[in-house]
Enzyme design. Structure first.
Site, PDB file in Angstrom:
ATOM      1  CG  HIS A  86     -20.833  -6.252  20.000  1.00 36.03           C
ATOM      2  ND1 HIS A  86     -21.403  -5.903  18.891  1.00 36.03           N
ATOM      3  CD2 HIS A  86     -21.502  -5.710  20.998  1.00 36.03           C
ATOM      4  CE1 HIS A  86     -22.648  -5.029  19.419  1.00 36.03           C
ATOM      5  NE2 HIS A  86     -22.813  -5.926  21.075  1.00 36.03           N
TER       6      HIS A  86
ATOM      7  CG  ASN B 140     -26.300   6.842  11.528  1.00 33.26           C
ATOM      8  OD1 ASN B 140     -25.334   6.393  11.356  1.00 33.26           O
ATOM      9  ND2 ASN B 140     -27.970   5.659  10.697  1.00 33.26           N
ATOM     10  CG  LEU B 141     -25.834   7.081   4.807  1.00 30.29           C
ATOM     11  CD1 LEU B 141     -24.054   8.844   4.639  1.00 30.29           C
ATOM     12  CD2 LEU B 141     -24.893   6.091   4.332  1.00 30.29           C
TER      13      LEU B 141
ATOM     14  CB  CYS C  13      -5.579 -22.604  25.319  1.00 25.89           C
ATOM     15  SG  CYS C  13      -5.184 -20.958  26.856  1.00 25.89           S
TER      16      CYS C  13
ATOM     17  CB  THR D 230     -24.838   2.337  15.601  1.00 28.29           C
ATOM     18  OG1 THR D 230     -25.510   1.085  15.769  1.00 28.29           O
ATOM     19  CG2 THR D 230     -24.974   3.828  17.144  1.00 28.29           C
TER      20      THR D 230
ATOM     21  CE1 TYR E  19     -16.972 -12.863  13.518  1.00 29.22           C
ATOM     22  CE2 TYR E  19     -17.568 -15.371  14.016  1.00 29.22           C
ATOM     23  CZ  TYR E  19     -17.686 -14.411  13.635  1.00 29.22           C
ATOM     24  OH  TYR E  19     -19.074 -13.492  14.015  1.00 29.22           O
TER      25      TYR E  19
ATOM     26  NE  ARG F 284     -16.128 -10.049   7.609  1.00 28.24           N
ATOM     27  CZ  ARG F 284     -15.740  -8.583   6.455  1.00 28.24           C
ATOM     28  NH1 ARG F 284     -16.284  -9.304   5.493  1.00 28.24           N
ATOM     29  NH2 ARG F 284     -15.667  -7.282   6.703  1.00 28.24           N
TER      30      ARG F 284
ATOM     31  CD  GLN G 296     -23.352  -0.478  18.027  1.00 25.66           C
ATOM     32  OE1 GLN G 296     -24.117  -1.880  18.014  1.00 25.66           O
ATOM     33  NE2 GLN G 296     -23.435   0.245  17.501  1.00 25.66           N
ATOM     34  CG  ASN G 297     -17.584  -0.578  14.216  1.00 24.51           C
ATOM     35  OD1 ASN G 297     -18.769  -1.373  14.474  1.00 24.51           O
ATOM     36  ND2 ASN G 297     -17.161   0.188  13.704  1.00 24.51           N
TER      37      ASN G 297
HETATM   38  P1  OAD Z   1     -25.603  -2.090  10.892  1.00 22.43           P
HETATM   39  O1  OAD Z   1     -24.967  -2.630   9.595  1.00 22.43           O
HETATM   40  O2  OAD Z   1     -27.188  -2.449  11.672  1.00 22.43           O
HETATM   41  O3  OAD Z   1     -26.113   0.290  11.392  1.00 22.43           O
HETATM   42  C1  OAD Z   1     -24.787   1.009  10.046  1.00 22.43           C
HETATM   43  C2  OAD Z   1     -25.179   2.615  10.808  1.00 22.43           C
HETATM   44  O4  OAD Z   1     -24.643   3.408   9.694  1.00 22.43           O
HETATM   45  C3  OAD Z   1     -26.374   2.155   9.750  1.00 22.43           C
HETATM   46  O5  OAD Z   1     -27.511   3.092  10.215  1.00 22.43           O
HETATM   47  C4  OAD Z   1     -26.147   3.272   8.177  1.00 22.43           C
HETATM   48  O6  OAD Z   1     -27.033   4.063   8.147  1.00 22.43           O
HETATM   49  C5  OAD Z   1     -25.124   3.927   8.878  1.00 22.43           C
HETATM   50  N1  OAD Z   1     -23.382   4.666   7.490  1.00 22.43           N
HETATM   51  C6  OAD Z   1     -23.706   3.978   6.446  1.00 22.43           C
HETATM   52  N2  OAD Z   1     -22.620   4.207   6.322  1.00 22.43           N
HETATM   53  C7  OAD Z   1     -22.446   5.588   6.960  1.00 22.43           C
HETATM   54  C8  OAD Z   1     -21.749   6.691   6.772  1.00 22.43           C
HETATM   55  N3  OAD Z   1     -20.394   6.372   5.739  1.00 22.43           N
HETATM   56  N4  OAD Z   1     -21.720   7.623   7.829  1.00 22.43           N
HETATM   57  C9  OAD Z   1     -22.133   7.298   8.767  1.00 22.43           C
HETATM   58  N5  OAD Z   1     -23.468   6.354   9.249  1.00 22.43           N
HETATM   59  C10 OAD Z   1     -23.305   5.243   8.118  1.00 22.43           C
HETATM   60  O7  OAD Z   1     -24.089  -1.492  12.050  1.00 22.43           O
HETATM   61  P2  OAD Z   1     -24.325  -1.020  13.714  1.00 22.43           P
HETATM   62  O8  OAD Z   1     -25.601  -0.424  14.354  1.00 22.43           O
HETATM   63  O9  OAD Z   1     -23.087  -1.071  14.615  1.00 22.43           O
HETATM   64  O10 OAD Z   1     -23.018  -7.193  16.213  1.00 22.43           O
HETATM   65  O11 OAD Z   1     -24.793  -2.777  14.251  1.00 22.43           O
HETATM   66  C11 OAD Z   1     -24.779  -3.129  15.794  1.00 22.43           C
HETATM   67  C12 OAD Z   1     -24.772  -5.003  15.575  1.00 22.43           C
HETATM   68  O12 OAD Z   1     -24.937  -5.368  14.839  1.00 22.43           O
HETATM   69  C13 OAD Z   1     -23.152  -5.108  15.308  1.00 22.43           C
HETATM   70  O13 OAD Z   1     -21.796  -5.140  16.607  1.00 22.43           O
HETATM   71  C14 OAD Z   1     -23.291  -6.562  15.225  1.00 22.43           C
HETATM   72  C15 OAD Z   1     -24.605  -7.143  14.373  1.00 22.43           C
HETATM   73  O14 OAD Z   1     -25.446  -7.518  14.754  1.00 22.43           O
HETATM   74  C16 OAD Z   1     -22.130  -8.267  16.813  1.00 22.43           C
HETATM   75  O15 OAD Z   1     -22.196  -8.288  15.863  1.00 22.43           O
HETATM   76  C17 OAD Z   1     -22.439  -8.459  17.965  1.00 22.43           C
END
Ligand code: OAD
Length: 237
Positions: free
Chosen positions: A109, A201-202, A136, A176, A56, A59, A91-92
């Site tokens: 998140h 979404n893409l 802390c 997402t 982390y 990141r 979620q970011n």
């Molecule tokens: P993912 O990596 O699972 O999904 C990202 C989505 O964005 C995919 O459907 C891609 O097709 C799409 N994508 C990629 N590039 C893009 C662009 N330029 N424009 C539009 N869409 C695009 O990420 P999340 O769904 O955010 O949780 O993942 C959900 C959670 O899973 C995260 O918050 C994290 C992870 O485990 C925790 O850390 C608790």
């Protein structure tokens, strides 16, 4: 849609992809070299705090080198202009929505630039490395940890998000994959309560069939076009 309408916008890693932040499930994703369960669970934190904190730290340093893109900026513009209620639920864990200027925002998140005391629950804005055992500033326990929701932990702000979803006229999901709950279930709740639903979404997400409408392409193009449409309809009305 009247300008008094309520909008809930869910964002995921795809909205930050064009800022250079790797998505989770794409090729070359964030977890390359690390299994999720090695870095993203309370068990991992207890078993291997050095690895989890180092991951982390990396990141946290990285997100400070990237910039918001046109999609973040467009949502911030909508947030500033929309008279009705609006909630961006991300979620970011990067801070690109707030750096773009978004105000009505929940980080469900957690956030890279925040540290949490595992003992007293106090939170602090945090930009620097956070070694295990950091003290802390509030209760002096050596219990500071990344303020990121691990698998198996409850996401933040869920009461407020649930109420907004039940009440909204439009639910929009951006960038997402629909692979991780509870966020993956938001579209069904909002739709069942009568909201219109739109996916930007893409490619089709896992929950694509639950949306009334889907538009596919890069967020930096789709989101500004959608926001412009929302705001210009009201300028004409
Ligand atoms: P993912 O990596 O699972 O999904 C990202 C989505 O964005 C995919 O459907 C891609 O097709 C799409 N994508 C990629 N590039 C893009 C662009 N330029 N424009 C539009 N869409 C695009 O990420 P999340 O769904 O955010 O949780 O993942 C959900 C959670 O899973 C995260 O918050 C994290 C992870 O485990 C925790 O850390 C608790």
């Amino acid at each position: 849609m009247p300008e008094s309408s309520s909008i809930v916008i869910l964002t995921g890693a795809g909205i930050s992809a064009e800022s250079g932040v790797a998505t989770f499930r794409g090729a070359g994703g964030l977890w390359e070299g690390h299994r999720v369960e090695d870095v993203c669970t309370p068990e991992a934190l207890a078993a291997n705090p050095e690895l989890v904190h180092r991951f982390y730290d990396m990141r946290r340093a990285f997100v400070q080198t990237v910039e918001p893109n046109a999609a973040h900026l467009a949502l911030a513009q909508l947030d500033a202009a929309w008279a009705g209620s609006l909630l961006i639920v991300t979620q970011n864990v990067d801070d690109l929505h707030e750096r773009a200027g978004a105000r009505r925002l929940i980080h469900m998140h957690g956030a890279h630039l925040s540290a949490l005391c595992g003992d007293c629950g106090a939170r602090f804005h945090w930009r620097d490395p956070l070694p295990p055992g950091s003290i802390c500033p509030s209760c002096a326990a050596p219990a500071m940890r990344p303020d990121v929701v691990f698998f198996g932990e409850v996401p933040y702000g869920m009461d407020k998000v649930d109420a907004a979803l039940r009440d909204c006229d439009l639910f929009v999901s951006i960038g997402t994959s629909g692979a991780v709950y509870p966020a993956a279930g938001f579209v069904r709740l909002a739709g069942a309560m009568g909201a219109d639903t739109l996916e930007l979404n893409l490619e089709p997400s896992q929950g694509s069939s639950f949306f009334a409408e889907s538009r596919f392409g890069p967020a930096s193009e789709l989101v500004p076009a959608w926001v412009e449409g929302m705001l210009s309809r009201h300028a004409l009305a």
